[in-house]
Motif scaffolding. Structure first.
Motif, PDB file in Angstrom:
ATOM      1  N   GLN A  30     -12.537   0.807 -10.343  1.00 54.24           N
ATOM      2  CA  GLN A  30     -11.290   0.177 -10.732  1.00 54.24           C
ATOM      3  C   GLN A  30     -10.244   0.184  -9.611  1.00 54.24           C
ATOM      4  O   GLN A  30      -9.255  -0.515  -9.709  1.00 54.24           O
ATOM      5  CB  GLN A  30     -10.722   0.850 -11.978  1.00 54.24           C
ATOM      6  N   LEU A  31     -10.483   0.957  -8.588  1.00 49.74           N
ATOM      7  CA  LEU A  31      -9.519   1.010  -7.485  1.00 49.74           C
ATOM      8  C   LEU A  31      -9.725  -0.202  -6.584  1.00 49.74           C
ATOM      9  O   LEU A  31     -10.848  -0.582  -6.294  1.00 49.74           O
ATOM     10  CB  LEU A  31      -9.692   2.292  -6.672  1.00 49.74           C
ATOM     11  N   PRO A  32      -8.642  -0.824  -6.129  1.00 55.84           N
ATOM     12  CA  PRO A  32      -8.791  -1.976  -5.243  1.00 55.84           C
ATOM     13  C   PRO A  32      -9.387  -1.558  -3.901  1.00 55.84           C
ATOM     14  O   PRO A  32      -9.075  -0.486  -3.386  1.00 55.84           O
ATOM     15  CB  PRO A  32      -7.354  -2.488  -5.084  1.00 55.84           C
ATOM     16  N   ALA A  33     -10.242  -2.401  -3.378  1.00 62.22           N
ATOM     17  CA  ALA A  33     -10.838  -2.134  -2.072  1.00 62.22           C
ATOM     18  C   ALA A  33      -9.819  -2.448  -0.979  1.00 62.22           C
ATOM     19  O   ALA A  33      -9.064  -3.417  -1.083  1.00 62.22           O
ATOM     20  CB  ALA A  33     -12.084  -2.984  -1.882  1.00 62.22           C
ATOM     21  N   VAL A  34      -9.805  -1.623   0.048  1.00 60.78           N
ATOM     22  CA  VAL A  34      -8.920  -1.855   1.191  1.00 60.78           C
ATOM     23  C   VAL A  34      -9.618  -2.846   2.110  1.00 60.78           C
ATOM     24  O   VAL A  34     -10.711  -2.584   2.605  1.00 60.78           O
ATOM     25  CB  VAL A  34      -8.602  -0.535   1.934  1.00 60.78           C
ATOM     26  N   ASP A  35      -9.001  -4.006   2.314  1.00 59.80           N
ATOM     27  CA  ASP A  35      -9.573  -5.036   3.178  1.00 59.80           C
ATOM     28  C   ASP A  35      -9.771  -4.492   4.580  1.00 59.80           C
ATOM     29  O   ASP A  35      -9.002  -3.637   5.038  1.00 59.80           O
ATOM     30  CB  ASP A  35      -8.642  -6.243   3.250  1.00 59.80           C
ATOM     31  N   ALA A  36     -10.771  -5.030   5.282  1.00 61.11           N
ATOM     32  CA  ALA A  36     -11.082  -4.563   6.637  1.00 61.11           C
ATOM     33  C   ALA A  36      -9.882  -4.700   7.565  1.00 61.11           C
ATOM     34  O   ALA A  36      -9.633  -3.804   8.384  1.00 61.11           O
ATOM     35  CB  ALA A  36     -12.279  -5.335   7.190  1.00 61.11           C
ATOM     36  N   TRP A  37      -9.112  -5.771   7.446  1.00 64.04           N
ATOM     37  CA  TRP A  37      -7.977  -5.964   8.356  1.00 64.04           C
ATOM     38  C   TRP A  37      -6.888  -4.923   8.129  1.00 64.04           C
ATOM     39  O   TRP A  37      -6.212  -4.514   9.074  1.00 64.04           O
ATOM     40  CB  TRP A  37      -7.430  -7.385   8.291  1.00 64.04           C
ATOM     41  N   ILE A  38      -6.737  -4.448   6.885  1.00 64.69           N
ATOM     42  CA  ILE A  38      -5.778  -3.374   6.608  1.00 64.69           C
ATOM     43  C   ILE A  38      -6.351  -2.043   7.072  1.00 64.69           C
ATOM     44  O   ILE A  38      -5.655  -1.244   7.700  1.00 64.69           O
ATOM     45  CB  ILE A  38      -5.414  -3.335   5.112  1.00 64.69           C
TER      46      ILE A  38
END
Length: 124
Positions: free
Chosen positions: A4-12
């Motif tokens: 349920q936790l949002p994935a951290v995008d690679a660019w972030i």
């Protein structure tokens, strides 16, 4: 990791990796990922009530106010002090990625500068 936790995008994630001592810490109680330095939060990746992914970042009150006025996808901080924090809808095309990265770096710098000098020195 909780699905349920949002994935951290690679660019972030790449931007965070370039900041000495910055870490991503899951915060399941809020359904978010927090960004921390020296144990202090400078940002959070989560979901707004409308379902859009947002990054909430600490910032200078004057800069925050200007960004809120300039971009519809930038709002006063969701579940945060509305002067000191802003939320940015990161999937909104009207918000340049560079703006998000600059706000992330600024948030980190603000919080890092507030840490004790000893802790700041350990981050080098």
């Amino acid at each position: 990791m909780d699905a349920q936790l949002p994935a951290v995008d690679a660019w972030i994630a790449d931007a965070l990796a370039a900041l000495p001592g910055a870490v991503t810490v899951p915060y399941p109680d809020w359904g978010s990922q927090t960004f921390q330095v020296g144990g202090k939060h400078f940002g959070r990746l989560g979901t707004a009530p409308g379902g859009e992914r947002i990054v909430t970042l600490k910032g200078d009150p004057d800069v925050n106010s200007s960004l809120v006025q300039r971009y519809a996808a930038v709002t006063p901080g969701y579940y945060a002090n509305k002067r000191l924090w802003i939320s940015i809808a990161i999937d909104e095309a009207s918000v340049p990625r560079e703006l998000v990265l600059e706000a992330l770096e600024s948030a980190y710098a603000i919080v890092r500068a507030s840490l004790p000098k000893r802790v700041q020195a350990e981050l080098e």
